[in-house]
Write a protein that holds these residues in place. Sequence first.
Motif, mmCIF file in Angstrom:
data_model
loop_
_atom_site.group_PDB
_atom_site.id
_atom_site.type_symbol
_atom_site.label_atom_id
_atom_site.label_comp_id
_atom_site.label_asym_id
_atom_site.label_seq_id
_atom_site.Cartn_x
_atom_site.Cartn_y
_atom_site.Cartn_z
ATOM 1 N N ARG A 159 -3.966 -7.084 4.312
ATOM 2 C CA ARG A 159 -2.748 -6.454 3.247
ATOM 3 C C ARG A 159 -2.217 -7.814 2.381
ATOM 4 O O ARG A 159 -1.918 -7.508 1.218
ATOM 5 N N HIS A 160 -2.102 -9.052 2.822
ATOM 6 C CA HIS A 160 -1.353 -9.912 2.146
ATOM 7 C C HIS A 160 -2.149 -10.596 1.163
ATOM 8 O O HIS A 160 -2.021 -11.283 0.315
ATOM 9 N N ARG A 161 -3.560 -10.179 0.942
ATOM 10 C CA ARG A 161 -4.724 -10.707 0.121
ATOM 11 C C ARG A 161 -4.999 -9.528 -0.691
ATOM 12 O O ARG A 161 -6.226 -9.767 -1.428
ATOM 13 N N ARG A 162 -4.645 -8.500 -0.655
ATOM 14 C CA ARG A 162 -4.949 -7.388 -1.539
ATOM 15 C C ARG A 162 -4.714 -7.612 -3.054
ATOM 16 O O ARG A 162 -5.592 -7.366 -3.846
ATOM 17 N N SER A 163 -3.624 -8.617 -3.439
ATOM 18 C CA SER A 163 -3.724 -8.784 -4.601
ATOM 19 C C SER A 163 -4.860 -9.865 -5.223
ATOM 20 O O SER A 163 -5.086 -9.837 -6.156
ATOM 21 N N THR A 164 -5.279 -10.598 -4.212
ATOM 22 C CA THR A 164 -6.365 -11.399 -4.576
ATOM 23 C C THR A 164 -7.764 -10.626 -4.961
ATOM 24 O O THR A 164 -8.278 -10.870 -5.727
ATOM 25 N N LEU A 165 -7.956 -9.403 -4.139
ATOM 26 C CA LEU A 165 -8.822 -8.806 -4.360
ATOM 27 C C LEU A 165 -9.004 -8.211 -5.960
ATOM 28 O O LEU A 165 -9.504 -8.068 -6.686
ATOM 29 N N ASN A 166 -7.403 -7.810 -5.969
ATOM 30 C CA ASN A 166 -7.432 -7.004 -7.593
ATOM 31 C C ASN A 166 -7.835 -8.247 -8.631
ATOM 32 O O ASN A 166 -8.281 -7.742 -9.511
ATOM 33 N N GLU A 167 -7.207 -9.419 -8.243
ATOM 34 C CA GLU A 167 -7.227 -10.257 -9.243
ATOM 35 C C GLU A 167 -8.875 -10.685 -9.653
ATOM 36 O O GLU A 167 -9.281 -10.977 -10.714
#
Length: 365
Positions: A159-167
């Motif tokens: 969950r804490h790297r979900r934004s990384t996937l999005n980027e």
Amino acid sequence: MTAGLFGLDNSSRDFEEPKSWGKNVFTNSLPIALAQYMDSLDLYPVLINAIGTAAGGLATQQELTPWDQILNVGDDSPRFIFESSFEPHNEYTTGTPEKSDVVIAAADRTHRRALEIKLTTVPDSATANRPHDEQSCEIVSRPLMIEQLAVSICASYGRHRRSTLNELLLEAIDAPSQMSWSDERTMLARMPQIRKAVKMVIERGLAFQTPMVLHPIWRTVGQSPVLEDDCFDVFVWTDLAWTKLLLDASVQDRAKVTRPQRSLIWLVKMLWDYSIQGQVDRADTFESITFNKQTDKAASFSGSMTLRYLKGQYLSSPRIPASALSEIILGAGSSYLAPERRLDSSIFIQLIRDSANPADEVAAV
């Protein structure tokens, strides 16, 4: 005598019941028993990892890895739960996750690992006439595997790297939210972006890739039913190593989207959905992105391709001899084999050669 499989006393299947030896059941149980048997001999599975190269590319490597690390149970005695949903994946999917081939639970009943099982024979038709160390197996992947792959990658990132996937996906793909994912012409033009996105997801996730596919092999003499003396071994693919296989298979330049390319599109679409809404929407993905192809098969990889990842001493000279079958299939288990199935037939022949005649077991039962 009691029928059983080595190391599977603590499992969800009762191997005294004939149904536990049935089609598509025995072939999921035997690989676990084989890995358990190898572990008792201190023989580690061959883990296939994705790695980065000095030139900035991607590759895979083989690494002997303790079985308890693969299972993620430490010193606990594992319980093997066949055909079950993996509870930690609940938060990553809409609805209940599809069932995994096997879920491994610890002594406290918490789910620790989910594995898909691919039991394959060497050689396949594409490599049967090659030198022995150039032979490999065909692997067939179903759509369910792509869903499991997407969810595993989401869970590996966490969950804490979900934004990384999005980027990563936004960097690789031009306006994915406005893209016509179901239009074949559009997606053919976008394949370079799709491939770039997958490459970036692999590269960023190398440090936390997760074992996902249990891949035992069994060797026959050519394409006959006779088992080679050096017969069985166990490979395990991480989620990102399997993604690398899919990425490598999707390079074909054709007028229509190939099955491996469609699988890569499915994967990226599910990762994109997760990155923006927090869940993988498998139903929408599979139903809307078909490109007029049947959806019963995601991709197939011939031995000519799988050789790149499996080649080495463990493929050419597996560590478990065919003669060990009588130590893996216990008691009256051989009486439940169905010789019309290829693997069962090969085992049946081997047990006769070893004088553990299955016909005697049938008479005993």
